[in-house]
Structures are given as structure tokens and as C-alpha cells.
Design a protein around this motif. Structure first.
Motif, PDB file in Angstrom:
ATOM      1  N   PRO A  75       1.323   5.713  -0.092  1.00 33.64           N
ATOM      2  CA  PRO A  75       0.645   6.607   0.585  1.00 33.64           C
ATOM      3  C   PRO A  75      -0.299   7.525   0.157  1.00 33.64           C
ATOM      4  N   ARG A 114      -0.583  -3.753   7.759  1.00 35.81           N
ATOM      5  CA  ARG A 114       0.655  -4.290   8.667  1.00 35.81           C
ATOM      6  C   ARG A 114       0.630  -5.051   9.639  1.00 35.81           C
ATOM      7  N   VAL A 124       0.663  -1.155  -0.130  1.00 31.73           N
ATOM      8  CA  VAL A 124      -0.098   0.120   0.015  1.00 31.73           C
ATOM      9  C   VAL A 124       0.814   1.103   0.067  1.00 31.73           C
ATOM     10  N   THR A 136       0.760 -10.042   3.561  1.00 34.31           N
ATOM     11  CA  THR A 136       0.366  -8.701   3.521  1.00 34.31           C
ATOM     12  C   THR A 136       1.749  -7.925   4.192  1.00 34.31           C
ATOM     13  N   ARG A 137       2.132  -6.810   3.710  1.00 36.21           N
ATOM     14  CA  ARG A 137       3.174  -6.031   4.212  1.00 36.21           C
ATOM     15  C   ARG A 137       2.906  -4.593   3.212  1.00 36.21           C
ATOM     16  N   THR A 138       3.599  -3.583   3.775  1.00 40.77           N
ATOM     17  CA  THR A 138       3.572  -2.262   3.229  1.00 40.77           C
ATOM     18  C   THR A 138       5.054  -1.992   3.257  1.00 40.77           C
ATOM     19  N   THR A 139       5.037  -0.980   2.048  1.00 41.64           N
ATOM     20  CA  THR A 139       6.345  -0.451   1.600  1.00 41.64           C
ATOM     21  C   THR A 139       6.171   0.913   1.502  1.00 41.64           C
ATOM     22  N   PRO A 140       6.287   1.966   2.498  1.00 39.36           N
ATOM     23  CA  PRO A 140       6.010   3.249   2.365  1.00 39.36           C
ATOM     24  C   PRO A 140       6.705   3.986   0.935  1.00 39.36           C
ATOM     25  N   THR A 148      -3.272   0.896   5.214  1.00 33.67           N
ATOM     26  CA  THR A 148      -1.851   0.646   5.702  1.00 33.67           C
ATOM     27  C   THR A 148      -1.998  -0.125   7.045  1.00 33.67           C
ATOM     28  N   ALA A 191      -5.555   5.422   2.246  1.00 33.21           N
ATOM     29  CA  ALA A 191      -4.208   4.810   2.488  1.00 33.21           C
ATOM     30  C   ALA A 191      -3.825   4.706   3.779  1.00 33.21           C
TER      31      ALA A 191
END
Length: 440
Positions: free
Chosen positions: A406, A419, A404, A434-438, A415, A411
Motif C-alpha cells: 500500500p 487485481r 503490490v 498477478t495478485r495483491t496482498t494488502p 493495485t 500503489a
């Protein structure tokens, strides 16, 4: 929610109009419960044929940043399914054929006789404006010998894409001007109905003689008069749309509005269509006789392709859902409001958000480039509903992660939902899906 009611009053609330549209488009009832691995090819085939029967046509498009729209439209109705089964439904002697329905479209092969009038018009160069007709006639005359040689080559060699012609006559230029003369010749023969086509795995059109593609039983069906064929197409459009204005009905199979007006009047006189006043609509609506609005029974959210027949007519989307939607693919990046490939999110009978999505195949991830809630929607509820649908889409695409970015008011909530909770890593820990990369 109230149940179904009679339309004897010939009036519809705006909500009832949405109910009719969603039911007609196959987006009202729950998706089948089985997963892609739990469906046999025969079951998947039957379900896909059912989707096509309900929609009448599925638009084709080459954009593959997420998945091509012809695959996304059934996903919105069925959930996960095997795309290979869909590909098997078009081609020589198959159940679907490609032609100019609503733009380039897949259609049930049984509709081929209803589009022969359009093929005849193409053969006589009676399409588009007078100036366009002159250009078509001039190009056809200038390349008559070459067109005949292309047809002879397909006849002798069998199915061919333009790239495999012995003399493709490639061109240089921008966008459409890059098309080879061979490709244009094949397209002329395709529009004329002399050739039929299907798509290769990389979306290239493959052409062959129509008598080798369309089943003989269909080719032997009588050709309706143009008036009768168009009247049947308007009737089909009315069934597929649920409730529609004259302009909506004309647009579904790209008929001329003035022709649609006359045909609608005939269908009303015949008792097949009923005119209704729809709350908030400046023009009258039309429905099939005997239909009744019912509340949708789908509790889960649904992502909708930009080229889905539910929303491909933008003024109708505005009228039905109070949802202003434009495709920004051709808008320069810095001027886009929501993103490149934006899918509206349907929840109940409302379009509650929009998501700019991308399939990162190298990174094995579904990217949520932007996530936006519609004004007045509760961002928490929309984010939760969207997350479940995004995971369905991710799993169907065979991607491991959901990332996801920003951008957009949804968002932060999305997020926070995806997370993983913070805890000490152990040898027994397994990687999460599932993971996020800002700021990707």
C-alpha cells in the motif's frame, strides 16, 4: 519530436543532454525482441559483450534483495537474458575481469593495461589520504610474512576464496572489522595486481595469480604511461556518458578531479572533445566530437538499478533528470522516504517514478513494497508503463506472482491494474500470475 541536429552552436538544451546520455548508456533504443528462451548462449554472449563495450564498466554490489546490480544493469538494456552467460564472462581467461574501476567493477579485459598505473599505486601504498597511506604501509609491514604465505598458498593450490585458506586468521568485530586477516591479505594482493579475482555463485571473491586469470595476449600488451592511460580512460568516460562535466568524467573511473581537468583540456586541444553549454548546468559540459542528440526510440519503460552507471553520480542525475535520488539502504527503516532498494523508472527521456522492490523467493513473488510517481507525472500512465516492466522483471527472475503493497501514491493505481476481475471460480479457471496482498 525534433530529429538530430548539429552541435555547431556548442549549446544543448536540457532535453538534448538527456538524449545524449541515454543513447551513450544504451537506454535509448528498444530492447532486443527475443525472449530469454529464444536466445542462444552465443547470441546472449554477443549482446552482453555489446552492453559492456557501450558502458565500459559495470559496478558490482553484494545487495541481493532483488537481484545483484551486475545482473540488473544488462537487464535494463536487453530485457530477459540468461544470467549464467554473464557469469561465464568473468573468470580465468575470460572476456571480463574484476578490478577497482568505478568501485568494485567488471571491466573488459582489454582495459587491464589502462589500470596498471592504479595497481602500481596500490603496490606503493599511494592511495587515499596521507594518514591512510601510513596505515596501509604499517599493516603491510606488520603482516609481510603472512602476506607472502598467502601468495604462496594461492600459487600452489590454485583458485581460492578467503574462506578456504589454510590459515585464514578470522577476526571478530563489526562490519569491515569482521574481515579475516587472510581476506585482507588477498585484497592487498588483488589491489596490487598480483592476484586477479572473479565471483562465485554466492558472490564470494575467488582469487588466483593474475597470469592464470588474464589472457596472455592482454598481459603482453605494453603498459601505457599513467598520463596516457588516464587520458584514454577520460575519453572512454566521455563516450560512455554522452555529455558530462569534468567532475562526471573524473568520477566514471574514479580519477582525481584535478587530473581530469588537465586531461580534458588536452582532449579539447586534440579535437577529441567539444565543450558545450548545457541548459541549466552551472559548469560546462563536454561531448565527443561528431555526436548529435537524437530522440530516444524506446517506447517501453525501464527499471534502473540504484548502481546503474546512468545514475550512480547523484548530482549528475539531478542535473540531467531533475531527479533527487539517494540510496536508503543504510538509513534506519523508520527514516526511509521511499524504501530499501528503490529503482527509478525511465520512460522516454524522463525518470517518472521509483519503486521499492524485493524478490520474495520463498513466496515465489516480486514484491512492490512502495510505488511512487514523480511530481507532475500522470499516475495512470506511469502505473500502466510500470506494470509491463514489473512483469518483465518478474518473469526474468522466475517468480510467479506480483504483489503490490500500500505504500506510495502509485500503489492504488498499480493495485487496481493487477487485481484480477471478480468472477465466479470454475474448475477450468487457471491461477493468474498477478495478485495483491494488502499490507504485506
Amino acid at each position: 519530436m525534433p530529429g538530430a541536429r548539429s552541435l555547431s552552436s556548442a549549446q544543448l538544451s536540457s532535453r538534448e543532454a538527456r538524449w545524449l546520455a541515454l543513447a551513450a548508456q544504451g537506454l535509448s533504443s528498444p530492447r532486443p525482441a527475443t525472449t530469454v528462451g529464444g536466445r542462444t548462449p552465443a547470441k546472449t554472449r554477443a549482446q552482453l559483450l555489446g552492453v559492456m563495450s557501450q558502458l565500459g564498466t559495470i559496478q558490482l554490489d553484494a545487495v541481493n534483495v532483488l537481484a545483484r546490480t551486475q545482473f540488473l544493469v544488462p537487464f535494463s538494456r536487453l530485457g530477459p537474458y540468461d544470467p549464467a552467460v554473464l557469469r561465464s564472462l568473468s573468470g580465468p581467461q575470460a572476456s571480463w575481469f574484476e578490478y577497482w574501476g568505478h568501485a568494485a567493477s567488471l571491466l573488459p579485459v582489454e582495459l587491464q593495461p589502462l589500470l596498471r598505473w592504479r595497481m602500481h599505486r596500490f603496490r606503493d601504498d599511494l592511495v587515499d589520504s596521507a594518514a591512510a597511506q601510513e596505515r596501509r604501509r604499517a599493516w603491510r609491514a606488520d603482516h609481510a610474512t603472512y602476506i607472502a604465505s598467502v601468495l604462496a598458498e594461492v600459487t600452489e593450490r590454485g583458485p581460492l576464496p578467503a574462506s578456504q585458506l589454510s590459515e585464514p586468521r578470522r577476526q571478530s568485530g563489526e562490519w569491515w572489522d569482521r574481515r579475516s586477516t587472510g581476506r585482507r591479505a588477498l585484497e592487498v594482493l588483488f589491489a596490487d595486481g598480483v592476484l586477479s579475482a572473479w565471483r562465485s555463485a554466492n558472490f564470494e571473491r575467488v582469487y588466483d595469480l593474475t597470469e592464470r586469470v588474464v589472457p596472455a595476449a592482454v598481459l603482453e600488451m605494453p603498459t601505457p604511461e599513467e598520463h596516457d592511460a588516464q587520458k584514454q580512460l577520460i575519453t572512454l568516460a566521455a563516450r560512455c556518458l554522452g555529455v558530462a562535466t569534468e567532475a562526471d568524467l573524473a568520477d566514471y573511473f574514479w580519477l582525481r578531479p584535478q587530473r581530469a581537468r588537465l586531461l580534458v583540456a588536452e582532449l579539447i586541444a586534440d579535437g577529441h572533445l567539444v565543450q558545450v553549454a548545457v541548459e541549466g548546468w552551472p559548469q560546462p559540459g563536454y561531448i565527443m566530437a561528431g555526436v548529435h542528440p537524437r530522440p530516444p526510440g524506446r517506447a517501453t519503460a525501464t527499471l534502473v538499478s540504484p548502481f546503474d552507471s546512468l545514475i550512480w553520480t547523484r548530482p549528475r542525475t539531478q542535473r540531467l533528470f531533475e531527479f533527487h535520488y539517494r540510496i536508503e539502504i543504510y538509513v534506519p527503516g523508520q527514516l526511509r522516504k521511499h524504501g530499501y532498494y528503490v529503482m527509478p523508472l525511465l520512460l522516454g527521456d524522463e525518470l517518472v517514478g521509483r519503486f521499492d522492490l524485493k524478490s520474495d523467493r520463498k513466496g515465489d513473488a516480486l514484491l512492490v513494497v512502495g510505488a511512487f510517481a514523480e511530481p507532475g507525472q500522470a499516475t495512470g500512465a506511469v502505473a500502466e508503463a510500470a506494470l509491463a516492466e514489473l512483469h518483465r522483471l518478474r518473469e526474468w527472475l522466475g517468480l510467479s506472482s506480483l504483489l503490490v503493497g500500500p505504500k506510495g501514491d502509485l500503489a492504488p493505481r498499480l493495485t487496481a491494474l493487477v487485481r484480477p476481475p471478480k468472477k465466479a471460480a470454475t474448475k477450468q479457471s487457471r491461477p493468474r500470475a498477478t495478485r495483491t496482498t494488502p499490507g504485506f
